[in-house]
Design a protein around this motif. Structure first.
Motif, mmCIF file in Angstrom:
data_model
loop_
_atom_site.group_PDB
_atom_site.id
_atom_site.type_symbol
_atom_site.label_atom_id
_atom_site.label_comp_id
_atom_site.label_asym_id
_atom_site.label_seq_id
_atom_site.Cartn_x
_atom_site.Cartn_y
_atom_site.Cartn_z
ATOM 1 N N ARG A 194 37.216 4.672 -31.297
ATOM 2 C CA ARG A 194 35.791 4.731 -30.992
ATOM 3 C C ARG A 194 34.940 4.034 -32.050
ATOM 4 N N PHE A 195 35.374 4.084 -33.313
ATOM 5 C CA PHE A 195 34.600 3.436 -34.372
ATOM 6 C C PHE A 195 34.699 1.909 -34.272
ATOM 7 N N ILE A 196 35.860 1.428 -33.847
ATOM 8 C CA ILE A 196 36.015 -0.016 -33.642
ATOM 9 C C ILE A 196 35.098 -0.474 -32.511
ATOM 10 N N ILE A 197 35.042 0.330 -31.441
ATOM 11 C CA ILE A 197 34.166 0.000 -30.313
ATOM 12 C C ILE A 197 32.706 -0.081 -30.766
ATOM 13 N N LYS A 198 32.280 0.917 -31.534
ATOM 14 C CA LYS A 198 30.892 0.948 -31.987
ATOM 15 C C LYS A 198 30.594 -0.189 -32.973
ATOM 16 N N THR A 199 31.565 -0.514 -33.829
ATOM 17 C CA THR A 199 31.368 -1.610 -34.784
ATOM 18 C C THR A 199 31.191 -2.936 -34.058
ATOM 19 N N MET A 200 32.027 -3.186 -33.043
ATOM 20 C CA MET A 200 31.912 -4.413 -32.258
ATOM 21 C C MET A 200 30.562 -4.477 -31.555
ATOM 22 N N GLN A 201 30.107 -3.322 -31.076
ATOM 23 C CA GLN A 201 28.828 -3.278 -30.385
ATOM 24 C C GLN A 201 27.668 -3.570 -31.345
ATOM 25 N N MET A 202 27.810 -3.070 -32.571
ATOM 26 C CA MET A 202 26.734 -3.246 -33.559
ATOM 27 C C MET A 202 26.602 -4.691 -34.021
ATOM 28 N N VAL A 203 27.693 -5.462 -33.965
ATOM 29 C CA VAL A 203 27.614 -6.866 -34.390
ATOM 30 C C VAL A 203 27.241 -7.783 -33.236
ATOM 31 N N GLY A 204 26.915 -7.182 -32.071
ATOM 32 C CA GLY A 204 26.373 -7.984 -30.979
ATOM 33 C C GLY A 204 27.300 -8.249 -29.815
ATOM 34 N N ALA A 205 28.509 -7.710 -29.819
ATOM 35 C CA ALA A 205 29.431 -7.927 -28.700
ATOM 36 C C ALA A 205 28.917 -7.202 -27.455
ATOM 37 N N THR A 206 29.067 -7.842 -26.294
ATOM 38 C CA THR A 206 28.623 -7.224 -25.044
ATOM 39 C C THR A 206 29.602 -6.127 -24.625
ATOM 40 N N ARG A 211 35.036 -4.056 -23.607
ATOM 41 C CA ARG A 211 35.854 -3.285 -22.674
ATOM 42 C C ARG A 211 37.123 -4.021 -22.248
ATOM 43 N N ARG A 212 37.026 -5.363 -22.152
ATOM 44 C CA ARG A 212 38.120 -6.134 -21.574
ATOM 45 C C ARG A 212 39.470 -5.909 -22.253
ATOM 46 N N PRO A 213 39.598 -6.022 -23.588
ATOM 47 C CA PRO A 213 40.927 -5.839 -24.203
ATOM 48 C C PRO A 213 41.472 -4.419 -24.027
ATOM 49 N N PHE A 214 40.595 -3.423 -24.022
ATOM 50 C CA PHE A 214 41.044 -2.047 -23.810
ATOM 51 C C PHE A 214 41.592 -1.868 -22.392
ATOM 52 N N VAL A 215 40.870 -2.427 -21.421
ATOM 53 C CA VAL A 215 41.306 -2.312 -20.029
ATOM 54 C C VAL A 215 42.620 -3.059 -19.819
ATOM 55 N N MET A 216 42.735 -4.272 -20.370
ATOM 56 C CA MET A 216 43.959 -5.055 -20.199
ATOM 57 C C MET A 216 45.158 -4.373 -20.842
ATOM 58 N N LYS A 217 44.973 -3.812 -22.030
ATOM 59 C CA LYS A 217 46.069 -3.113 -22.698
ATOM 60 C C LYS A 217 46.487 -1.867 -21.898
ATOM 61 N N THR A 271 44.945 3.952 -14.671
ATOM 62 C CA THR A 271 44.728 3.514 -16.060
ATOM 63 C C THR A 271 43.481 2.633 -16.170
ATOM 64 N N TRP A 272 43.245 1.791 -15.184
ATOM 65 C CA TRP A 272 42.068 0.927 -15.213
ATOM 66 C C TRP A 272 40.775 1.742 -15.133
ATOM 67 N N ILE A 273 40.723 2.659 -14.170
ATOM 68 C CA ILE A 273 39.515 3.474 -14.001
ATOM 69 C C ILE A 273 39.296 4.372 -15.222
ATOM 70 N N SER A 274 40.383 4.996 -15.716
ATOM 71 C CA SER A 274 40.258 5.903 -16.866
ATOM 72 C C SER A 274 39.777 5.161 -18.102
ATOM 73 N N ILE A 277 36.030 4.175 -17.741
ATOM 74 C CA ILE A 277 35.132 5.317 -17.941
ATOM 75 C C ILE A 277 35.094 5.727 -19.416
ATOM 76 N N ALA A 278 36.290 5.763 -20.059
ATOM 77 C CA ALA A 278 36.368 6.206 -21.457
ATOM 78 C C ALA A 278 35.620 5.247 -22.389
ATOM 79 N N THR A 279 35.844 3.951 -22.213
ATOM 80 C CA THR A 279 35.151 2.985 -23.076
ATOM 81 C C THR A 279 33.643 2.992 -22.814
ATOM 82 N N GLN A 280 33.272 3.150 -21.560
ATOM 83 C CA GLN A 280 31.856 3.191 -21.220
ATOM 84 C C GLN A 280 31.166 4.378 -21.886
ATOM 85 N N ARG A 281 31.900 5.494 -21.954
ATOM 86 C CA ARG A 281 31.333 6.700 -22.585
ATOM 87 C C ARG A 281 31.038 6.445 -24.059
#
Length: 292
Positions: A194-206, A211-217, A271-274, A277-281
């Motif tokens: 979750r901290f990696i997600i927030k860090t990426m968001q703070m530096v301007g990532a959409t 979400r894409r790499p998390f969903v693909m993995k 897995t895709w839907i979960s 939803i999880a990353t969006q949260r």
């Protein structure tokens, strides 16, 4: 120090992925096994229904031509799976084998009668059909008696209805449990980043980019878990088919293929839907909320 920490992080990541794959595989295996039970439930029930025998006892005065005509008419009847003539000599041999001694030595004669054993198709094993057959044949003078286990038929049909009902209930329940367990495993995996997600968001990532790499993995893990589950299902199905060949579990490969394909797609879909939803949260959470 950095190298040691990197190795630790890598092992931790692999362990996390491994636990997710095992969770997905176990849940999909249980769900797929239940699916095999559902699609073969009728086949198993039909197998036991078709073991019910209607025995038509013939008079000793019955002519061969009458017996042959009766057997042929029964064989061609829409409700008949098989009609077998059993002579009194064959019946005596069967009884002798069952009891382990020659009962005719004590009686001095063979008291058994010639008969025709009729095995019905599963859909016709009902009390109404059996009563109709009995009524239809009872007017023939060379037929002495017609017997079948009426209580067994009634109990069997009632149990089939009950089992079908509960199998459907369990199918729905297991599907819900499968979704919840896989969703829980995916959410835990995303939660650890979750901290990696927030860090990426703070530096301007959409959000889409994050979400894409998390969903693909997760989809990759879902595919691996689904393949493991399908291999387990294939082993179980092969074993059951070898153990109970009379059930002909592999007789409908299209239906089995559809089930395997459904389990595979379900692993990807859940897995895709979960993950979405999880990353969006976590993307929608404020920074200070990540610690709760």
């Amino acid at each position: 120090m950095s190298s040691s920490f990197d190795r630790y992080q890598k092992r931790k990541l692999i362990s996390s992925y491994f636990s997710v794959v095992i969770s997905i595989a176990l849940v999909l295996f249980l769900l797929g096994s239940l699916g095999l039970l559902v699609i073969n439930a009728k086949k198993v029930a039909d197998h036991f229904r078709e073991q019910v025998v209607v025995t038509i006892y013939l008079n000793d005065t019955a002519k061969d031509v009458e017996v042959k005509q009766l057997q042929n008419s029964l064989t061609m009847a829409k409700y008949t799976k098989d009609a077998k003539y059993v002579s009194k000599e064959e019946a005596a041999q069967i009884v002798k084998t069952d009891i382990g001694e020659d009962f005719m030595e004590f009686l001095g004669a063979n008291p058994l009668q010639n008969s025709i054993d009729v095995y019905l198709k599963a859909d016709y094993v009902t009390n109404a059909t059996l009563d109709g057959i009995t009524e239809e044949l009872s007017n023939k003078s060379f037929i002495e008696d017609i017997t079948y286990d009426n209580d067994l038929v009634e109990i069997m049909n009632n149990n089939v209805k009950k089992i079908t009902f509960w199998v459907l209930i369990l199918s729905g329940l297991f599907t819900l449990i499968a979704v919840l367990l896989i969703n829980s495993s995916i959410r835990l995996a995303v939660y650890s980043k979750r901290f990696i997600i927030k860090t990426m968001q703070m530096v301007g990532a959409t959000k889409r980019f994050i979400r894409r790499p998390f969903v693909m993995k997760s989809i990759q893990l879902g595919v691996i878990g689904a393949v493991v589950a399908l291999l387990g299902m294939a082993v179980v199905l092969f074993y059951l088919d070898r153990t109970f060949p009379e059930l002909q579990l592999l007789q409908n490969p299209v239906l089995i293929g559809a089930l395997f394909g459904g389990v595979f797609m379900l692993g990807i879909l859940i897995t895709w839907i979960s993950t979405f939803i999880a990353t969006q949260r976590f993307l929608n959470l404020k920074t200070d909320q990540l610690y709760y």
